[in-house]
Scaffold this active site. Structure first.
Site, PDB file in Angstrom:
ATOM      1  N   SER A 697       0.798  -1.230   0.000  1.00 10.96           N
ATOM      2  CA  SER A 697       0.000   0.000   0.000  1.00 10.96           C
ATOM      3  C   SER A 697       0.830   1.279   0.000  1.00 10.96           C
ATOM      4  O   SER A 697       0.263   2.368  -0.086  1.00 10.96           O
ATOM      5  CB  SER A 697      -0.948   0.008   1.203  1.00 10.96           C
ATOM      6  N   LYS A 740      -6.458   3.969   8.659  1.00 13.34           N
ATOM      7  CA  LYS A 740      -5.487   4.888   8.067  1.00 13.34           C
ATOM      8  C   LYS A 740      -5.983   6.334   8.117  1.00 13.34           C
ATOM      9  O   LYS A 740      -5.221   7.263   8.412  1.00 13.34           O
ATOM     10  CB  LYS A 740      -5.197   4.467   6.622  1.00 13.34           C
TER      11      LYS A 740
END
Length: 810
Positions: A697, A740
């Protein structure tokens, strides 16, 4: 060397010569023929014993003694009786000088020799050629007849009498040999010959010259052997008593059985009660048939037979299982919702799923119970939520821990052929709870193992399959049992360790880590009230929390996905505040300053937000088991030849992302910056090198950092990003979006770049956070660079989809 046949004539006169030698005065030469003994007997002085002679070297030594040494021969034992042809090293140094009394020939050509021990001696050297012939030294010692010696003689005599009482090896009349002996040396030798023990112990007694020392050693051996014989006799007596008791019981039982048969077959009370229980209870017909068959077996057995106990235990199990008993589910959906909300904050999806099931059951009794699997990090409330589900549904609750389970029998049970067999833990829980429709929590289902005892995960396939568990057969019970009404709830921290076939049978509900906002609400409305309820006196008169103090504990003293550590820290603060309140007599208001005083310096050392835009440094977002976090990517150019340096303890997947990002960056910047790649080495570093990092990611973050350092353009410090990239520059979706975004929010970064396909995940972010955030959704790396490398930091991107986080914006 002569053989036996050659010596037949010579040995025919040995007996006559022995008789003649007894009448003459004994004279011991310095050199004597020697016979090596390989029997387990040691000849002592002052004793008369027979032994057998058969080997050629022994026969020659015997002949030498009869003809040349006045019937005197030296007898010494071999160390190893198995040696057929011994040498000097095979013999003990100390032996016995004996006088031959009688020699007799046996049919097998061997001779039986009767000798009298004269003195103990040690051999110096062998001077013989065909047989042993030793120079000898007689071992003598001086001693007086002291009181100690007299006492030792008396003690040895008493101990020998004790030994004879327990042992059959020594006739009692043998002890008469010691009655008239008052010479300590002679007494010790006779006692040594009667003393039990192996060849090594007897040889040690022979080598002890002083009679006092010899008597002490004899006393030790006799005491040991007498104690062992006494213990053996006690054990024999116990065994005998048990056998007699068993035979007596068997006789009485058989007699009682015959009497009952004569009186018309009166039934045993226990069997009668079992039959009445079967007829008076509403068991399924197949259970009744099985129970009757087992009772018929039991009637034919002795009540005390081991198999009878096995049958009784089995009957107890099948007759005490809840075949029909169950609790009534609540039909008040509002009540169930209230209970779930009372115990847990948030967790909307699992709560909604339970309420849906209750609603379905209200209109259809045939609705199958869902098999729910809660997946999430530790401490987020998976186990306690299962308890709340049971309370909300008005069902009984049972828990079974699967962590470390390796034996299939723990699930299916043991077959009755095994000693100590028992049903599996599923059936044990069912019986313990007493109903057929409880809520059963299978905790830590991701931590089962496989061993030679079977695969418990495969055994669970039948338990957790609604189509099969209607007729679940435990190996011990051996009857089908309906588990379809049991609500199974499983928990796991990760999914990848659960076998696919088992995972397919479960409805997976992910429970993500709590946000700071959720933690604050839980601490204020759940944890602190729970702690206050534990106080005997009114807690609000002892302490109170400021909201800022709770937030300080969350942000600076805990870093976890759940709230366990948060509760521990709050309890620590409460304990210290209570102590202060008792000492001062005043209520303590817990402020941020008090938190620092009680808990010490901040435990969470988080890196601050970047103060200004920097070249080659980007802010990424990462997911960890403890929640989301920011991740800084640093890159720089150093003179070289186009090499790539990667540091920061990155995993294989993340290293591949760096290489993809480098190739993509070279493609993006074009030929204009080609020399920067060929004449420099590129170093990519991810800080906190002690912490392992992996995953795809960070692709967009690394690419942005590389383009920034090559073009010498700063990266905006008010933006965080996440997303996987491809060589074509596509931005792919990633996981952990909620965590996140929360990490960026905590850091004070309110603009986040996300993959376009993750737009649907924004709805999972709490509304209080979502409304304060700005999200840019991108499909290509060019859209990322347009936003992140915009030289005018205040200018909005012309590409990519940017929106405020209002949940109503589409």
């Amino acid at each position: 060397m002569p053989n036996k046949n050659d010596n037949k004539g010579k040995y025919s006169r040995l007996e006559k010569e022995a008789k003649k030698a007894r009448e003459e005065k004994i004279s011991i030469p310095n050199v004597l023929p020697a016979i090596a003994m390989r029997s387990n007997m040691v000849i002592f002085p002052n004793t008369v014993v027979p032994f057998y002679v058969g080997r050629e070297i022994s026969l020659m030594a015997l002949e030498e003694a009869m003809e040349k040494t006045n019937q005197i021969v030296f007898v010494v034992n071999q160390k190893d009786p198995a040696v057929e042809t011994p040498t000097e090293k095979d013999l003990y140094k100390v032996g016995t000088i004996v006088r031959i009394i009688q020699v007799g020939k046996l049919p097998d050509e061997t001779f039986k020799v009767l000798v009298e021990g004269i003195a103990r001696a040690k051999w110096i050297k062998n001077v013989g050629e065909k047989f042993f012939k030793f120079e000898i030294e007689i071992l003598r010692t001086r001693y007086g007849k002291s009181k100690r010696l007299i006492a030792l003689m008396r003690m040895v005599k008493e101990e020998l009498h004790k030994y004879v009482q327990y042992s059959r090896k020594i006739p009692p009349e043998t002890l008469m040999l010691l009655e008239d002996v008052d010479n300590p040396d002679v007494f010790a030798d006779i006692a040594a010959s009667l003393c039990p023990g192996n060849i090594e112990e007897k040889q040690q007694l022979l080598e002890i010259v002083h009679p006092a020392n010899r008597l002490e050693r004899i006393l030790d051996i006799l005491a040991r052997e007498t104690e062992l014989l006494e213990i053996e006799q006690q054990l024999d007596q116990k065994v005998k008593e048990r056998i007699e008791k068993s035979q007596r019981e068997y006789y009485l039982r058989e007699k009682l059985r015959v009497i009952r048969d004569e009186l018309g077959g009166e039934e045993d009370i226990e069997i009668k009660e079992l039959k009445e229980k079967i007829e008076n209870n509403n068991y399924p017909e197949f259970v009744k048939e099985k129970a009757r068959a087992e009772i018929n077996r039991l009637e034919k057995m002795s009540p005390y037979a081991p198999e009878a106990t096995v049958v009784r235990t089995y009957l107890d199990w099948i007759l005490n299982l809840p075949w029909h008993e169950k609790t009534d589910d609540t039909d008040d959906i509002n009540f169930a919702e209230k209970v779930l909300n009372e115990d847990h904050y948030g967790l909307d999806e699992p709560k909604r799923r339970i309420l849906e099931y209750l609603a379905t059951r209200k209109v259809s009794q045939k609705a199958k119970a869902p098999i729910i699997c809660f997946v999430g990090p530790p401490g987020v409330g998976k186990t306690s939520l299962a308890k709340s589900i049971a309370r909300a549904m008005n069902r009984k609750f049972g828990r079974m821990s699967l962590g470390g389970l390796r034996d299939e029998a723990e699930i299916r049970g043991h077959r009755r052929t095994y000693v100590g067999a028992m049903p599996g833990r599923i059936m044990q829980l069912i019986r313990k709870l007493g109903v057929k429709n409880p809520v059963i929590l299978l905790d830590e289902i991701d931590k089962m193992g496989i061993s030679f005892q079977g695969d418990p995960a495969s055994a669970l396939l039948e338990v957790l399959d609604p189509e099969q568990n209607k007729e679940f057969v435990d190996h011990y019970i051996e009857l089908p049992y309906d588990l379809s009404e049991v609500l199974f709830v499983t928990t796991a921290n990760v999914l990848y360790t659960i076998p696919p076939a088992l995972r397919d049978r479960m409805e997976v509900i992910e429970i993500s880590s709590y946000t700071d906002v959720e933690k604050f609400y839980i601490a204020k409305n759940y944890i602190i009230p729970k702690i206050e309820s534990e106080f005997v006196e009114k807690a609000d008169e002892i302490f109170s929390f400021k909201d800022t103090a709770i937030k300080k504990i969350i942000n600076e003293y805990t870093l976890e996905p759940g709230v366990r550590e948060l509760e521990r820290e709050i309890r620590s603060v409460v304990r210290k505040a209570t102590l202060d309140a008792i000492k001062t007599g005043k209520k303590i208001v817990i402020s941020p300053e008090k938190v620092t005083e009680y808990l010490g310096p901040s435990k969470i050392k988080d890196e601050d937000k970047l103060e200004k835009p920097m070249i080659g440094v980007t802010t990424g977002l990462a997911w960890t088991p403890n929640g989301g976090t920011t991740l800084y990517i640093e890159s720089t150019l150093i003179p070289g030849n186009g090499g790539l340096i990667i540091t920061g303890q990155l995993g294989d997947v993340m290293k591949e992302s760096v290489r993809i990002a480098l190739s993509l960056a070279r493609k993006i910047v074009g030929d204009e910056y080609a020399e920067k790649f060929t004449k420099n080495d590129i170093h990519v570093h991810v800080p906190e090198g002690a912490v392992p990092k992996d995953g795809p990611s960070a692709g967009v973050t690394i690419t942005t950092a590389l383009v920034s350092v090559v073009k010498n353009i700063p990266v905006r410090n008010d933006i965080a990003m996440t997303g996987e990239i491809t060589l074509r520059g596509r931005v792919l979706p990633v996981g952990g979006i909620k965590e996140k975004v929360m990490a960026a929010y905590r850091k004070g970064i309110y603009h986040v770049i996300l993959p376009k396909k993750n737009e649907v995940d924004i709805e999972k972010v709490p509304e209080v956070v979502r409304t304060k955030m700005k999200f840019t959704f991108v499909e290509t790396i060019e859209e990322v660079l347009e936003v992140a490398l915009n030289e005018d930091n205040s200018k909005e991107s012309r590409k990519g989809r940017t929106r405020k986080g209002n949940s109503n914006t589409k």
